[in-house]
Design a protein around this motif. Structure first.
Motif, short mmCIF file in Angstrom:
data_model
loop_
_atom_site.label_atom_id
_atom_site.label_comp_id
_atom_site.label_asym_id
_atom_site.label_seq_id
_atom_site.Cartn_x
_atom_site.Cartn_y
_atom_site.Cartn_z
N ASP A 276 -16.14 16.27 18.23
CA ASP A 276 -15.77 17.65 18.70
C ASP A 276 -15.39 18.67 18.00
N GLY A 277 -15.23 18.38 16.50
CA GLY A 277 -14.45 19.50 15.73
C GLY A 277 -14.01 18.83 14.36
N ARG B 154 -11.35 22.64 17.72
CA ARG B 154 -12.75 22.13 18.47
C ARG B 154 -13.58 23.14 18.18
N ASP C 220 -18.24 24.11 18.57
CA ASP C 220 -19.58 23.54 19.02
C ASP C 220 -20.64 23.42 18.08
#
Length: 355
Positions: free
Chosen positions: A260-261, A271, A273
């Motif tokens: 997630d990062g 983090r 997307d």
């Protein structure tokens, strides 16, 4: 099988320029292009890129460039190239997907999915668009978000509401941040601190940048892009992103990618997307491997101290859209130089041309 005097691989700006100058010199030749229609790499760029956004489209020989307006670049430039091909009756055959070029009893044999051609000389104008470069980082295959490279950038609206990490220190990264920061949250990561320039990018500055790339090519080193040595400038359409701090909060490269990062060596974590790789391209020259043109330093050494287009290892081969001519700054000059190099090579074979 008939033997051509020359064959050009690629019908982007450098390839069309080479064809124009070959025709002027009376050299019988063919241009083969992998795309189904005219336009080179421009036809593959994202819809949101307008002529106002591009860093410049130099005019083709004997012509004028399209205006810098709000029309889509992936429509305007292909139409410009198509009209140029027709106006000058350039001998372009498409689509042709060249797989390799090899020596065949003193003649160059160009092998493609669609057929074979024998030619005394070759002008390679395949550019870089088909060879996007993405560096490998530990854990990148575990990332659960989206990853894009410049080559498949879908346009800014796709990223609205997503936290986007832009990786890269070149003009594309600056442009992406300019488009995305007003829409969503961004984070910028580069390998080294960016070098900004606040003076005008004059023709003299462009020539100095090209000279730095020529120096590498003259030594047989893999070329760096012309843009990579010009420094970075913010255009009016990127000032809002600057006001929002998109360029001020730059971080060095992370150590690894997590689901997630990304995480840095000091343990800090961000983090995200989306990871947007604005990490450039490599020359599309794999099909030339059977000719053994690379030097021990890893690049293809060109003549005239890197200012020419002739491969030192095989003077039958000209490279345009490579090294100093891998931008519109040098593409037209390279086309003219390549045509002269073809004529020189043909003279050594005893072939007669009208120039």
């Amino acid at each position: 099988m008939d033997i051509l005097d020359s064959l050009v691989i690629g019908a982007g700006q450098a390839g069309l320029s080479a064809s124009f100058h070959l025709r002027r010199r009376g050299v019988e030749h063919l241009v083969v292009d992998a795309d189904e229609r005219a336009g080179g790499a421009w036809q593959h760029r994202w819809d949101a890129l307008t002529m106002r956004d591009v860093h410049g489209v130099a005019e083709l020989p004997g012509d004028t460039p399209p205006p810098r307006d709000v029309r889509r670049a992936n429509v305007v430039v292909p139409a410009y190239f198509a009209a140029y091909e027709e106006a000058h009756d350039l001998p372009v055959l498409r689509p042709v997907h060249v797989r390799r070029v090899r020596d065949d009893a003193g003649v160059l044999l160009v092998e493609a999915e669609e057929g074979e051609w024998r030619t005394r000389t070759l002008v390679n104008a395949t550019g870089t668009w088909t060879q996007p470069f993405v560096p490998h980082y530990p854990g990148m295959e575990t990332f659960l978000g989206e990853q894009f490279h410049t080559v498949d950038y879908p346009g800014p609206e796709h990223f609205r509401g997503k936290r986007v990490l832009v990786v890269g220190g070149g003009a594309s990264a600056v442009q992406f941040l300019g488009a995305l920061a007003p829409l969503t949250e961004t984070l910028w990561v580069t390998r080294r601190p960016p070098v900004w320039r606040d003076d005008d990018f004059t023709p003299e500055a462009g020539a100095a940048a090209v000279a730095l790339v020529e120096k590498r090519v003259a030594a047989g080193l893999p070329p760096e892009s012309v843009v990579s040595v010009t420094g970075l400038m913010l255009r009016p359409q990127e000032r809002e992103a600057e006001r929002l701090g998109a360029y001020a909060d730059r971080r060095p490269l992370f150590q690894r990618i997590e689901p997630d990062g990304v995480r840095w060596a000091d343990g800090s974590f961000e983090r995200v997307d989306v990871i947007l790789w604005a990490t450039g391209f490599r020359p599309a020259i794999g099909h030339l491997a059977p000719l053994h043109l690379r030097s021990a330093a890893g690049g293809i050494q060109l003549d005239r101290g890197g200012r020419g287009t002739t491969a030192v290892a095989d003077p039958r081969v000209q490279l345009v859209g490579y090294g100093p001519s891998a931008s519109t700054i040098g593409a037209n000059r390279a086309g003219r130089a390549a045509a002269a190099g073809v004529v020189r090579a043909l003279a050594k074979t005893g072939a007669v041309v009208s120039s």
